[in-house]
Design an enzyme around this catalytic site. Structure first.
Site, PDB file in Angstrom:
ATOM      1  N   ARG A   1       0.804  -1.229   0.000  1.00 33.94           N
ATOM      2  CA  ARG A   1       0.000   0.000   0.000  1.00 33.94           C
ATOM      3  C   ARG A   1       0.838   1.280   0.000  1.00 33.94           C
ATOM      4  O   ARG A   1       0.573   2.204  -0.770  1.00 33.94           O
ATOM      5  CB  ARG A   1      -0.942   0.038   1.228  1.00 33.94           C
ATOM      6  CG  ARG A   1      -2.207  -0.731   1.062  1.00 33.94           C
ATOM      7  CD  ARG A   1      -2.601  -1.360   2.385  1.00 33.94           C
ATOM      8  NE  ARG A   1      -1.625  -2.377   2.730  1.00 33.94           N
ATOM      9  CZ  ARG A   1      -1.703  -3.638   2.308  1.00 33.94           C
ATOM     10  NH1 ARG A   1      -2.738  -4.030   1.641  1.00 33.94           N
ATOM     11  NH2 ARG A   1      -0.755  -4.521   2.606  1.00 33.94           N
ATOM     12  N   THR A   2       1.796   1.367   0.888  1.00 33.20           N
ATOM     13  CA  THR A   2       2.515   2.637   1.035  1.00 33.20           C
ATOM     14  C   THR A   2       3.250   2.977  -0.262  1.00 33.20           C
ATOM     15  O   THR A   2       3.123   4.082  -0.788  1.00 33.20           O
ATOM     16  CB  THR A   2       3.499   2.565   2.221  1.00 33.20           C
ATOM     17  OG1 THR A   2       2.771   2.136   3.372  1.00 33.20           O
ATOM     18  CG2 THR A   2       4.135   3.913   2.502  1.00 33.20           C
TER      19      THR A   2
ATOM     20  N   LYS B   1      26.489  -3.898  -1.033  1.00 31.69           N
ATOM     21  CA  LYS B   1      27.963  -3.774  -1.042  1.00 31.69           C
ATOM     22  C   LYS B   1      28.460  -3.098   0.225  1.00 31.69           C
ATOM     23  O   LYS B   1      29.649  -2.813   0.357  1.00 31.69           O
ATOM     24  CB  LYS B   1      28.417  -2.952  -2.244  1.00 31.69           C
ATOM     25  CG  LYS B   1      27.997  -3.491  -3.593  1.00 31.69           C
ATOM     26  CD  LYS B   1      28.385  -2.495  -4.692  1.00 31.69           C
ATOM     27  CE  LYS B   1      27.613  -2.743  -5.979  1.00 31.69           C
ATOM     28  NZ  LYS B   1      27.707  -1.603  -6.894  1.00 31.69           N
TER      29      LYS B   1
ATOM     30  N   ARG C   1      11.250   3.581   3.718  1.00 29.75           N
ATOM     31  CA  ARG C   1      10.807   2.569   4.692  1.00 29.75           C
ATOM     32  C   ARG C   1      12.023   1.751   5.076  1.00 29.75           C
ATOM     33  O   ARG C   1      12.786   1.295   4.205  1.00 29.75           O
ATOM     34  CB  ARG C   1       9.722   1.656   4.125  1.00 29.75           C
ATOM     35  CG  ARG C   1       9.429   0.514   5.087  1.00 29.75           C
ATOM     36  CD  ARG C   1       8.220  -0.271   4.756  1.00 29.75           C
ATOM     37  NE  ARG C   1       7.004   0.483   5.004  1.00 29.75           N
ATOM     38  CZ  ARG C   1       5.785  -0.033   4.910  1.00 29.75           C
ATOM     39  NH1 ARG C   1       5.635  -1.283   4.564  1.00 29.75           N
ATOM     40  NH2 ARG C   1       4.727   0.703   5.148  1.00 29.75           N
TER      41      ARG C   1
ATOM     42  N   HIS D   1       4.602   5.771  11.573  1.00 30.81           N
ATOM     43  CA  HIS D   1       4.156   5.665  10.174  1.00 30.81           C
ATOM     44  C   HIS D   1       3.195   6.839   9.946  1.00 30.81           C
ATOM     45  O   HIS D   1       1.992   6.662   9.847  1.00 30.81           O
ATOM     46  CB  HIS D   1       3.460   4.312   9.965  1.00 30.81           C
ATOM     47  CG  HIS D   1       3.263   3.904   8.540  1.00 30.81           C
ATOM     48  ND1 HIS D   1       3.453   4.752   7.460  1.00 30.81           N
ATOM     49  CD2 HIS D   1       2.852   2.711   8.000  1.00 30.81           C
ATOM     50  CE1 HIS D   1       3.194   4.089   6.337  1.00 30.81           C
ATOM     51  NE2 HIS D   1       2.831   2.856   6.638  1.00 30.81           N
TER      52      HIS D   1
HETATM   53  N1   CP Z   1      -0.412  -0.033   5.716  1.00 37.03           N
HETATM   54  C1   CP Z   1       0.821  -0.282   5.195  1.00 37.03           C
HETATM   55  O1   CP Z   1       1.823   0.347   5.560  1.00 37.03           O
HETATM   56  O2   CP Z   1       0.810  -1.259   4.258  1.00 37.03           O
HETATM   57  P1   CP Z   1       2.111  -1.747   3.458  1.00 37.03           P
HETATM   58  O3   CP Z   1       3.030  -2.391   4.475  1.00 37.03           O
HETATM   59  O4   CP Z   1       1.594  -2.706   2.430  1.00 37.03           O
HETATM   60  O5   CP Z   1       2.756  -0.523   2.856  1.00 37.03           O
END
Ligand code: CP
Length: 302
Positions: free
Chosen positions: A53-54, A82, A103, A131
């Protein structure tokens, strides 16, 4: 607003402004209206952990607004393999793009990256930390579903220890004067570094039945298997809660269930067709909300 590392980086006024613009952008997010507000802009998406999603909703947001993305979803195909450090990597990527979305499995990595980025750094999830863009879309969803995001009884259930979405969301819901009920096994309770900062009524419970009939929102989270140092400990709590349609007979008919997704077994699929299920609409809301955020960080004309 330069970097978005923690939801605390955004004032209440900034959050409301993003949510207002997100509402206007829904037709663009659905492809029914055109916008070029990010024409020529580039977002670098650096994913050191899996995401559906993100990453994809940020990519859709950029492309719907006329921008483009570069990046990677698999760090093993980059010079990280590396031995390149995060700091060196971010310094370089910041020279290739107008904003960087990161991320990373390590808590604190996004803050470190932001200190080494000349362009806006967006935290797409740092370990069990925060998040913040998930929180923005969660707030947008609550407002859409309930017609308000203040004065609600919100339950957060599941892995409150390792679940970064509930850490960010607790701070935001406290800012908007909601009442929070944390439901988890003792070993996965909300950390004190989160609760110590909460300026709202909150309580902790082991049983969902204790609070279910009072809730306006039930925010369910997955038990974060990947963050457990010991798999045996994970197995003890893996099936601690399962929300099914039978359990929901005791809920208010207006109560809505949110989940950042992915789900594993914590919400039974027989909930999907009930009036309570809002989690797929919530996932869509990531697109207009992230569009609005990107416009504010790097946007030009609307
Ligand atoms: N909600 C969320 O962060 O989903 P993903 O881990 O799929 O990005």
């Amino acid at each position: 607003m330069k970097h978005v590392v923690s939801i605390s980086d955004l004032s209440k006024k900034q959050i409301l402004s993003i949510l207002k613009r997100a509402k206007e952008l829904v037709p663009v997010a659905k492809g029914k209206k055109k916008s070029k507000s990010l024409d020529g802009k580039i977002l670098a998406t650096c994913f050191f952990e899996p995401s559906t999603r993100t990453r994809l909703s940020f990519e859709t947001a950029m492309q719907r607004l006329g921008g483009t993305c570069i990046g990677f979803a698999d760090p093993s195909a980059t010079s990280h393999l590396k031995g390149e450090t995060l700091v060196d990597g971010i310094r370089m990527v910041a020279g290739y793009a107008d904003a960087v979305l990161l991320r990373h499995p390590q808590e604190g990595s996004a803050r470190l990256a932001s200190e080494n980025s000349e362009v806006p750094l967006i935290n797409g999830g740092d370990g069990a930390g925060q998040h913040p863009t998930q929180t923005l879309l969660d707030l947008f969803t609550i407002n859409e579903e309930m017609g308000k995001m203040e004065g609600l009884n919100v339950g957060m259930l599941g892995d409150l220890r390792y679940g970064r979405t509930v850490h960010s969301l607790s701070h935001a819901l406290a800012k908007f004067n909601n009442k929070l009920s944390f439901i988890s096994p003792d070993s996965l309770s909300m950390p004190s570094y989160v609760t110590d900062d909460l300026s709202c009524d909150w309580s902790s419970h082991n049983s969902i039945e204790d609070v279910l009939n009072d809730l306006d929102i039930l925010y369910v989270t997955r038990i974060q298997k990947e963050r457990f140092p010991d798999l045996e400990e994970y197995k003890k709590v893996a099936s601690a809660y399962i929300i099914d349609s039978d359990l929901l007979k005791n809920a208010k008919s207006s109560m809505r269930i949110l989940h950042p997704l992915p789900r594993v077994t914590e919400i039974s699929t027989d909930v999907d067709d009930t009036k309570h299920a809002a989690y797929f609409r919530q996932a869509f809301n990531g697109v207009p909300v992230r569009m609005a955020l990107l416009e504010q960080l790097i946007g030009g004309k609307k």
